[in-house]
Design an enzyme around this catalytic site. Sequence first.
Site: not given
Length: 266
Positions: A60, A145, A158, A162
């Site tokens: 993890d 991304s 997000y 990123k």
Amino acid sequence: MNRLTGKVALVTGAARGIGAAIARAFVAEGARVLLTDIDNARGAQTAQALGERAAYRRLDVREPSDWDAAMAALLNDWQRLDVLVNNAGITGFEGGAAAHDPEHATLEDWRAVHRTNLDGVFLGCRAAIRAMRAQGSGSIINLSSRSGQVGVAGAAAYASSKAAVRNHSKTVALYCAEQGLAIRCNSIHPGAILTPMWDALLGDGPEREARMRDFVWDTPLRRFGRPEEVAAVAVLLASDEAAYMTGSELTVDGGLLAGSPASPRG
Ligand code: NAD
């Protein structure tokens, strides 16, 4: 097919999607690969299909103790780490349709996305530098991304996480160079790659095809990318062919960020 012969790699989030494709491509190029994930059943299955140069272990990325245990096991079994791919990531939409815009996102959701996407990459880079220092070389590949290069109105956490991955990759690159280590660190910036990550956004009903067309409308190549098309770039960065590349960012997005579709038409 021997661009990575003799190298040992660890890939996070390798049970499926882009991580699985990277693990497959690395094994095909001659590397030994430790696939890691939190989805044990799928991870073990994916590794088994790759043959004897692949193994699976739970890791993890949010847990420092998991990193310590995985790294100790890898160094014990295979004696070295040449490539780390920090691939595990979440959008935050996995659990349902919670709002992720900057006005309505909850602090809890914001933190959860950063914990996996950013803390996970920080911990991975730290563990890899410590392990690679022994041989003084290596390649760290971070999955950012296209959302780390531009804002995304409906996915604030997000995009923020990123963007931070993009920048941290350059910090790691500079730090390692400063230390006199040939440990390179680069980021890959995919956009619209068709993996299970998209299931929460596209659904699986009759409207899926229409939604897919909508999503790729702004993409100059007018299609989703394939995980293998990202894996090919990861192979390059992992290999000695990329020996002079560090702190760089490579987009794999069908031209999405190449410019604006606004253009004079004759
Ligand atoms: P995916 O959802 O298909 O796979 C992600 C994998 O990460 C899963 O196997 C999941 O179990 C694992 N994972 C999630 N949380 C984890 C944790 N805490 N520790 C370890 N493993 C964990 O996603 P994907 O599309 O293959 O994306 C891979 C990476 O590429 C992600 O970092 C993602 O943000 C990035 N990316 C994907 C796209 C795209 O269009 N698919 C675009 C840009 C960036």
